[in-house]
Every structure is written in C-alpha cells, then in structure tokens.
Design a protein around this motif. Structure first.
Motif, PDB file in Angstrom:
ATOM      1  N   ALA A 115       0.826  -1.207   0.000  1.00 44.85           N
ATOM      2  CA  ALA A 115       0.000   0.000   0.000  1.00 44.85           C
ATOM      3  C   ALA A 115       0.862   1.260   0.000  1.00 44.85           C
ATOM      4  N   CYS A 116       0.405   2.251  -0.705  1.00 50.68           N
ATOM      5  CA  CYS A 116       1.071   3.548  -0.758  1.00 50.68           C
ATOM      6  C   CYS A 116       0.940   4.230   0.599  1.00 50.68           C
ATOM      7  N   ASN A 117       2.032   4.764   1.115  1.00 52.80           N
ATOM      8  CA  ASN A 117       1.975   5.419   2.424  1.00 52.80           C
ATOM      9  C   ASN A 117       1.290   6.774   2.373  1.00 52.80           C
ATOM     10  N   PHE A 118       1.051   7.320   1.184  1.00 51.34           N
ATOM     11  CA  PHE A 118       0.333   8.580   1.054  1.00 51.34           C
ATOM     12  C   PHE A 118      -1.176   8.379   0.900  1.00 51.34           C
ATOM     13  N   ALA A 119      -1.628   7.150   0.680  1.00 52.84           N
ATOM     14  CA  ALA A 119      -3.037   6.875   0.387  1.00 52.84           C
ATOM     15  C   ALA A 119      -3.925   7.247   1.565  1.00 52.84           C
ATOM     16  N   THR A 120      -4.945   8.049   1.287  1.00 59.97           N
ATOM     17  CA  THR A 120      -5.873   8.462   2.334  1.00 59.97           C
ATOM     18  C   THR A 120      -7.048   7.505   2.445  1.00 59.97           C
ATOM     19  N   HIS A 121      -7.195   6.600   1.507  1.00 57.69           N
ATOM     20  CA  HIS A 121      -8.335   5.691   1.482  1.00 57.69           C
ATOM     21  C   HIS A 121      -7.975   4.270   1.907  1.00 57.69           C
ATOM     22  N   VAL A 122      -6.733   4.026   2.351  1.00 57.84           N
ATOM     23  CA  VAL A 122      -6.282   2.697   2.764  1.00 57.84           C
ATOM     24  C   VAL A 122      -6.097   2.686   4.272  1.00 57.84           C
ATOM     25  N   LYS A 123      -6.642   1.674   4.909  1.00 60.31           N
ATOM     26  CA  LYS A 123      -6.527   1.541   6.367  1.00 60.31           C
ATOM     27  C   LYS A 123      -5.325   0.675   6.709  1.00 60.31           C
ATOM     28  N   ALA A 124      -4.921   0.679   7.965  1.00 58.17           N
ATOM     29  CA  ALA A 124      -3.801  -0.138   8.441  1.00 58.17           C
ATOM     30  C   ALA A 124      -4.115  -1.612   8.226  1.00 58.17           C
ATOM     31  N   THR A 125      -3.101  -2.386   7.905  1.00 59.76           N
ATOM     32  CA  THR A 125      -3.299  -3.812   7.659  1.00 59.76           C
ATOM     33  C   THR A 125      -3.341  -4.578   8.976  1.00 59.76           C
ATOM     34  N   VAL A 126      -4.039  -5.692   8.964  1.00 61.72           N
ATOM     35  CA  VAL A 126      -4.169  -6.536  10.135  1.00 61.72           C
ATOM     36  C   VAL A 126      -3.542  -7.883   9.787  1.00 61.72           C
ATOM     37  N   ASP A 127      -2.687  -8.386  10.674  1.00 58.72           N
ATOM     38  CA  ASP A 127      -2.039  -9.671  10.393  1.00 58.72           C
ATOM     39  C   ASP A 127      -2.953 -10.836  10.790  1.00 58.72           C
ATOM     40  N   LYS A 128      -2.469 -12.079  10.680  1.00 62.78           N
ATOM     41  CA  LYS A 128      -3.280 -13.276  10.903  1.00 62.78           C
ATOM     42  C   LYS A 128      -3.802 -13.398  12.326  1.00 62.78           C
ATOM     43  N   SER A 129      -3.087 -12.872  13.285  1.00 61.06           N
ATOM     44  CA  SER A 129      -3.525 -12.976  14.678  1.00 61.06           C
ATOM     45  C   SER A 129      -4.543 -11.890  15.047  1.00 61.06           C
ATOM     46  N   GLY A 130      -4.860 -11.016  14.120  1.00 63.05           N
ATOM     47  CA  GLY A 130      -5.838  -9.971  14.374  1.00 63.05           C
ATOM     48  C   GLY A 130      -5.231  -8.689  14.906  1.00 63.05           C
ATOM     49  N   GLU A 131      -3.916  -8.634  15.025  1.00 62.08           N
ATOM     50  CA  GLU A 131      -3.234  -7.446  15.525  1.00 62.08           C
ATOM     51  C   GLU A 131      -2.895  -6.504  14.371  1.00 62.08           C
ATOM     52  N   VAL A 132      -2.929  -5.236  14.631  1.00 61.25           N
ATOM     53  CA  VAL A 132      -2.527  -4.244  13.639  1.00 61.25           C
ATOM     54  C   VAL A 132      -1.010  -4.237  13.576  1.00 61.25           C
ATOM     55  N   LYS A 133      -0.463  -4.262  12.368  1.00 63.21           N
ATOM     56  CA  LYS A 133       0.988  -4.269  12.215  1.00 63.21           C
ATOM     57  C   LYS A 133       1.551  -2.903  12.600  1.00 63.21           C
TER      58      LYS A 133
END
Length: 93
Positions: free
Chosen positions: A61-79
C-alpha cells in the motif's frame, strides 16, 4: 480561483508526462482511485504528493493513500513498526 486550479496551476504537459515543480508526473494507477491526494489535469488524474504513483504501490500500500486503512495480520493485531512500538512502550503508552 477554484481549489483544483490551484493544485496544478504551474503544470505543463510534455512528451514524458505532466511537468510540475520540476518533476515529470505519471497518471495515477487503479489503486489510487478514491484517494484525496489526486487531482485532474487536462483529462488525466495525477497524484499531488508523488510523481510516480505506480512505484508507491509496487511493494504494498502507498503510504500517502488516504483511502487505505492499516493492515491486520493473521492474529488480528494491527501491524506496527517495531521501532515505533518500542518508543511507545518506553513512553508508557
């Protein structure tokens, strides 16, 4: 003067692409659709933050993107960035 006219007011079209502030800008890619940092110039949509949007999406994901949310890994935690996480822990957050 409208907000759109201000963002690319000094831009010029060249054979390589749109020339803006000394950079040759390429049109946005499909992943950029919905981002608030894009604007239109002579019928094409360009990013106001980065000259080559395709390169920003090459590794994720582009770090400038305003429409992309933080990714969540397999354990359900936000990276989180490990360095940022250690600094937060040191401050007691």
């Amino acid at each position: 003067m409208s907000a759109k006219a201000v963002s690319f007011a000094d831009a010029k079209m060249t054979e390589e692409g749109m020339l803006f502030n000394g950079f040759v800008c390429q049109p946005v890619v499909e992943q950029c659709q919905g981002c608030e940092r894009t604007d239109e110039f002579e019928g094409q949509t360009y990013c106001k933050s980065y000259a080559q949007p395709e390169a920003k999406w090459a590794l994720g994901a582009c770090n400038f993107a305003t429409h992309v949310k933080a990714t969540v890994d397999k354990s359900g935690e936000v990276k989180l960035n490990p360095l940022k996480a250690s600094k937060r822990a040191a401050r007691g957050r």
